[in-house]
Scaffold this active site. Structure first.
Site, short mmCIF file in Angstrom:
data_model
loop_
_atom_site.label_atom_id
_atom_site.label_comp_id
_atom_site.label_asym_id
_atom_site.label_seq_id
_atom_site.Cartn_x
_atom_site.Cartn_y
_atom_site.Cartn_z
N THR A 294 49.87 32.52 40.57
CA THR A 294 50.46 33.34 39.14
C THR A 294 51.56 33.79 38.65
O THR A 294 51.97 34.30 37.75
CB THR A 294 50.20 35.10 40.52
OG1 THR A 294 48.93 35.11 41.03
CG2 THR A 294 49.79 35.94 39.60
N ASN B 245 36.88 29.67 36.65
CA ASN B 245 36.99 30.00 37.83
C ASN B 245 35.73 30.44 37.87
O ASN B 245 35.19 30.75 39.32
CB ASN B 245 38.47 30.13 38.39
CG ASN B 245 38.76 31.59 37.16
OD1 ASN B 245 39.26 32.10 36.31
ND2 ASN B 245 38.28 32.65 38.07
N HIS C 38 46.91 26.71 48.47
CA HIS C 38 46.26 27.19 48.99
C HIS C 38 44.30 26.79 48.15
O HIS C 38 43.62 26.76 48.77
CB HIS C 38 45.67 28.34 49.04
CG HIS C 38 45.95 29.68 47.24
ND1 HIS C 38 44.53 30.18 47.61
CD2 HIS C 38 46.26 29.88 46.90
CE1 HIS C 38 44.46 31.55 46.99
NE2 HIS C 38 45.62 31.30 46.27
N THR D 167 65.00 31.32 47.67
CA THR D 167 65.46 30.52 48.67
C THR D 167 63.76 29.42 48.49
O THR D 167 63.37 30.31 48.81
CB THR D 167 66.04 30.83 49.88
OG1 THR D 167 67.27 31.95 50.09
CG2 THR D 167 65.74 29.97 50.61
N CYS E 281 40.06 37.84 42.34
CA CYS E 281 40.91 38.83 43.04
C CYS E 281 40.36 40.43 42.31
O CYS E 281 40.59 40.76 42.20
CB CYS E 281 42.15 37.96 41.59
SG CYS E 281 41.45 37.86 40.13
N1 PLP Z 1 43.87 30.98 38.61
C1 PLP Z 1 42.75 30.09 38.52
C2 PLP Z 1 41.80 29.52 37.97
C3 PLP Z 1 42.34 30.98 40.17
O1 PLP Z 1 41.26 30.70 40.46
C4 PLP Z 1 43.48 31.52 40.71
C5 PLP Z 1 42.55 32.12 42.14
O2 PLP Z 1 42.13 32.77 42.48
C6 PLP Z 1 45.08 32.44 40.66
C7 PLP Z 1 45.17 31.49 38.63
C8 PLP Z 1 45.65 32.35 40.50
O3 PLP Z 1 46.14 31.33 41.92
P1 PLP Z 1 47.87 31.87 43.14
O4 PLP Z 1 45.91 32.36 44.20
O5 PLP Z 1 48.40 30.36 43.92
O6 PLP Z 1 48.11 33.47 42.79
#
Ligand code: PLP
Length: 386
Positions: A70, A156, A206, A242, A330
């Site tokens: 993000t 995704n 992750h 940091t 999300c």
């Molecule tokens: N982009 C995609 C395609 C994702 O699936 C996600 C997380 O669900 C993100 C960006 C955001 O990643 P992060 O959880 O590392 O902020």
């Protein structure tokens, strides 16, 4: 029996990564300090940077560690827009309608605040980005100030793989930089940082079996100028703060493990995913498989079930010990239908019954069998629930 089929939301940590992570948490020293403790911590970060760079074919200098994708995505899209802040008109960002919310919300904010204009790019019925529209926009107004194009490598939610090669070819003809959100694809299919000639790429720890809270923005040495988002101690160019020693070390270890199994897992997961797909279809439930048939992430199955609410299906599956999602993690709990399905031309009503199954390295044939076994009952209970 507990079944985890939400790997795209987050992956369980590799056991060896968890061990290394917890061990490294005991390392003392701020990597920016010049004393011995600090320099030892610094070495761990440098080694992690070199390891990831070598694994993806990048230069270590090209890697900026962040708190996750993000932040990486926000850094690039906002950084590019802010780099054009002296332009007469807000610069244009080309953004497919089906991007992850990390991108959508960042560019929507930029537009609302007057820092950028978003040119929304459509997709076809499989969720594949319309390259002709990108070409038209870039050809359309030679005087427009174009800040860049951003695209997912693979959607995704529905798993469709995007034509990154073609997008880069079109953008390059017009001298426009391209950023990719490689989060869902990295570690599952080949992501060719060096070969694609990109400006920047976002990845997340992750999503490859590393800890949450670490990611990277990989930025080409020839990248178009972008402004930093986080100012402070200038620990990394374009990203202050940091640095997280344990997180970075664990991230690098997870990338190494994950990239080591891409080829074998791709085949294994594709077979399991296809078994799931066939099993659900054979159950006789009225459902539609979404996304591209043959050009999709190997571990993703996305369906919409007619006459059902995806949230209800999710709760009923959860009640059976099976974790899946209705779309992007999300957006969980958000009552609106998925923006991805709507952009693909699915009706509001059709999009309501969405379910995404994503598999991973611990997924077994028994897991798949369990989902197929309970599915008809879960659907009839969901329908009865209205
Ligand atoms: N982009 C995609 C395609 C994702 O699936 C996600 C997380 O669900 C993100 C960006 C955001 O990643 P992060 O959880 O590392 O902020």
């Amino acid at each position: 029996m507990s079944v985890y089929l939400d790997w795209a939301a987050t992956e369980p940590m590799w056991p060896e990564v968890a061990e290394l992570y917890t061990e490294t948490l005991h390392v003392v020293g701020n990597p920016s300090s010049i004393h011995r403790h600090g320099q030892q911590a610094r070495t761990l970060i440098d080694e992690s940077r070199e390891k990831i760079a070598q694994l993806i074919g990048a230069d270590p200098m090209e890697i900026i560690f962040t708190s996750g994708a993000t932040e990486s995505i926000n850094t690039w899209v906002k950084g590019r827009a802010f780099a054009h802040r002296h332009s007469m008109n807000p610069p244009v960002l080309l953004v497919p309608q089906t991007e992850h919310h990390a991108t959508l919300d960042a560019v929507t904010w930029l537009e609302a605040a007057g820092f950028a204009k978003v040119s929304w790019i459509g997709v076809d019925g499989d969720g594949v980005v319309d390259c002709d529209q990108i070409a038209d926009v870039l050809r359309g107004d030679e005087d427009a100030d174009i800040a860049g194009v951003t695209t997912l490598v693979a959607n995704n939610e529905v798993g469709s793989i995007q034509p990154v090669d073609d997008i880069v070819a079109i953008a390059t003809q017009h001298g426009v930089p391209v950023h990719i959100d490689a989060v869902g694809a990295f570690g599952h299919i080949d992501v060719d940082w060096a070969g694609w000639h990109l400006d920047a790429m976002s990845v997340s720890s992750h999503k490859v079996g590393g800890p949450v809270g670490v990611g990277a923005l990989v930025v080409s040495r020839d990248a178009a100028k972008f402004e930093a988002l986080v100012h402070g101690g200038t620990q990394q160019t374009h990203r202050s703060g940091t640095m997280d020693v344990a997180g970075t070390v664990a991230f690098a270890a997870a990338v190494e493990l994950q990239l080591g199994v891409v080829a074998t897992e791709r085949v294994r997961l594709e077979q399991l995913r296809d078994t799931l797909r066939q099993g659900l279809i054979a159950s006789g439930v009225d459902l539609t498989v979404r996304g591209s048939d043959n050009n999709r992430l190997p571990h993703n199955l996305h369906i919409t079930v007619a006459g059902c609410d995806g949230d209800v299906l999710l709760y009923l599956l959860d009640d059976k010990g099976i974790s899946v999602s209705t779309g992007s993690a999300c957006q969980a709990g958000v009552p609106e239908p998925s923006h991805v399905l709507l952009a693909m031309g699915v009706s509001d009503r059709g999009a309501k019954g969405a379910l995404r199954f994503t598999l991973g390295r611990n997924t077994t044939p028994e897991d798949i069998g369990r989902v197929i076994e309970v599915f008809p009952e879960v659907v009839s209970r969901a329908r009865a629930a209205g």
